[in-house]
Design an enzyme around this catalytic site. Structure first.
Site, PDB file in Angstrom:
ATOM      1  N   ARG A  90       0.829  -1.201   0.000  1.00  0.00           N
ATOM      2  CA  ARG A  90       0.000   0.000   0.000  1.00  0.00           C
ATOM      3  C   ARG A  90       0.869   1.259   0.000  1.00  0.00           C
ATOM      4  NH1 ARG A  90      -4.574   1.856   4.512  1.00  0.00           N
ATOM      5  NH2 ARG A  90      -4.970   3.906   3.597  1.00  0.00           N
ATOM      6  N   ASN A 144     -10.664  -4.085  -1.157  1.00  0.00           N
ATOM      7  CA  ASN A 144     -10.555  -3.074  -2.209  1.00  0.00           C
ATOM      8  C   ASN A 144      -9.655  -3.527  -3.347  1.00  0.00           C
ATOM      9  OD1 ASN A 144     -12.181  -0.864  -1.304  1.00  0.00           O
ATOM     10  ND2 ASN A 144     -10.681  -0.472   0.309  1.00  0.00           N
ATOM     11  N   CYS A 164     -19.087  -1.649   1.205  1.00  0.00           N
ATOM     12  CA  CYS A 164     -18.226  -0.526   1.567  1.00  0.00           C
ATOM     13  C   CYS A 164     -18.890   0.216   2.717  1.00  0.00           C
ATOM     14  CB  CYS A 164     -18.034   0.395   0.368  1.00  0.00           C
ATOM     15  SG  CYS A 164     -16.943   1.815   0.672  1.00  0.00           S
ATOM     16  N   HIS A 194     -16.434   3.995  -4.236  1.00  0.00           N
ATOM     17  CA  HIS A 194     -15.494   5.117  -4.100  1.00  0.00           C
ATOM     18  C   HIS A 194     -15.648   6.151  -5.219  1.00  0.00           C
ATOM     19  CE1 HIS A 194     -12.557   2.812  -1.246  1.00  0.00           C
ATOM     20  NE2 HIS A 194     -13.796   2.867  -0.802  1.00  0.00           N
ATOM     21  N   TYR A 244     -14.002  10.485  -1.616  1.00  0.00           N
ATOM     22  CA  TYR A 244     -13.060  10.038  -2.638  1.00  0.00           C
ATOM     23  C   TYR A 244     -13.132  10.907  -3.888  1.00  0.00           C
ATOM     24  CZ  TYR A 244     -12.023   5.822   0.018  1.00  0.00           C
ATOM     25  OH  TYR A 244     -11.619   4.965   0.988  1.00  0.00           O
TER      26      TYR A 244
END
Length: 421
Positions: A90, A144, A164, A194, A244
């Site tokens: 990440r 995700n 989500c 998102h 987002y």
């Protein structure tokens, strides 16, 4: 009832356990299996999970295992919350795109594509093993990028629904501002995972009074502050975008901001180290306050509600989920995965009729859906050219020079997770 959580060693898991404990009448779990290859984390998380159940008087049994096949065998639902490559991967997703002047984020843009390429093959392998041991099990995906991963699962014929916590977070926030219970708040939530907007906030159900104009008039500063967007922009839109959308509406500002501070992954990694130390304390028998800063607020409540509806607990319910479009948004193909209000029961999720979308939102949804088509193709079949095309199609990239540089960096940073590379 037996449920399994793949990625059960996540520091998120005590949030989920707390929800199972508090909402045991909604979802009467008899056995909960936490599955994770990381034995050290699993031992710490499993110990705290058992103490949370004991403190709250939950009669269910919590077991832990690194054996996926054994863990999911006989489970009526399997929750996926894994992170391929961990926080280290990440951190890379959030940093190398900045070298090309593009936003670094783990679920959208180049970083989101990298995560999809690492994740889709692993999730599909897990789902096939679930199908072999228990073909009737539901798969609830919290991994995700949820939209792409859920689409991969559905296209492979799995009984899957994506989840989500963005919508339930808005529901809880708006309920507090309106001084009503969350159950009284119905969202006209439309978009992709998102990439969504609250087009209306209705009291009492889908046909209730739309109080969004009042919310914006009376609490616009608070709402805009939470989104980290200017109040005047939210007022001009007249809707509430997911936070987002800041990556799209203020891309260059976000890139400059991200370049001045440590990545979110670095922050989370430090937080996880602290959390795991807390989890090892045998006196701790509740989720610590620090977990609230980790992310995933209200995930447990959303997961319990979804699992209960899919497994027949209390009958059908209306929830925001990720599922096939099937004509809901007429400008998208039926097999696109959208995030909208849906009627959920033992047969799955059926989207409710969605409001007609302004081209401002429909155009971006169509663009990102096209990107997701190409991203899934790259995740399933590999190849540098497919990665390049997916990056070129993304509205946060869109220039061949950027796409070339990002393709090289993506492959270089993810080679160990991409057999074709």
């Amino acid at each position: 009832m037996k449920l399994a959580v793949v990625g059960g060693g996540s520091t998120y898991t005590p949030e989920l356990i707390d929800g199972f404990a508090r909402l045991r009448d909604t979802l009467p779990v008899e056995e909960l299996v936490l599955v994770d290859p990381a034995a050290d984390r699993l031992e710490l998380v499993g110990g705290l999970a058992r103490r949370i159940f004991a403190k709250q008087g939950h009669p269910g049994r919590i077991t832990t295992t690194a054996d996926l096949d054994a863990g999911v065998e006989g489970a009526e639902a399997v929750l996926l919350q894994l992170r391929v490559g961990g926080q280290a991967a990440r951190d890379q997703d959030e940093t190398w795109p900045l070298e090309c002047g593009c936003v670094g984020q783990e679920t959208t843009g180049a970083g989101g594509l990298a995560k999809a390429l690492r994740t889709v093959p692993v999730v599909l392998d897990i789902a096939e093993r679930v199908r072999r041991t228990n073909p009737d099990a539901w798969i609830i995906d919290f991994t995700n990028p949820v939209g792409i991963v859920t689409r991969a699962l559905l296209q492979a014929g799995h009984k899957a629904v994506g989840l989500c916590n963005v919508a339930i977070g808005f529901q809880r926030k708006f309920a507090a501002l309106l001084d009503v219970t969350p159950a009284e708040v119905h969202l006209d939530h439309v978009g992709l995972n998102h990439l969504s907007w609250e087009l209306g906030v209705r009291l009492g159900g889908p046909d209730g009074e739309n109080v969004l104009p009042r919310l914006l008039a009376e609490h616009g500063d608070t709402i805009a502050g939470d989104l980290r967007m200017p109040r005047q922009i939210v007022d001009r839109l007249g809707v509430v975008p997911s936070y987002y959308l800041r990556y799209f509406y203020a891309h260059d500002d976000v890139v400059r901001e991200l370049g001045t501070k440590p990545s979110r992954a670095a922050e989370v990694a430090a937080m996880e180290k602290e959390l795991l130390a807390m989890y090892g304390d045998p006196a701790l028998d509740e989720k610590p306050a620090l977990l609230g800063k980790r992310g995933g607020a209200f995930y447990s409540e959303a997961a319990v509600d979804l699992a209960a509806a899919l497994l027949g607990g209390g009958g059908p319910s209306v929830q925001v989920v990720n599922t096939y479009n099937n004509g809901t948004l007429p400008f998208l193909p039926d097999d696109a995965v959208i995030e909208v209000q849906a009627r959920v029961d033992g047969t799955g999720a059926a989207p409710l009729t969605a409001p007609v979308l302004d081209p401002l939102y429909a155009g971006l949804i169509a663009n990102v859906t096209a990107y997701e088509d190409l991203a899934l193709e790259a995740a399933l079949r590999g190849g540098r050219d497919r990665v390049f095309k997916a990056l070129l199609s993304h509205p946060l990239i869109g220039q061949y020079e950027y796409a070339e540089g990002l393709t090289d960096r993506l492959i270089a940073h993810n080679r160990e997770h991409l057999p074709w590379a």
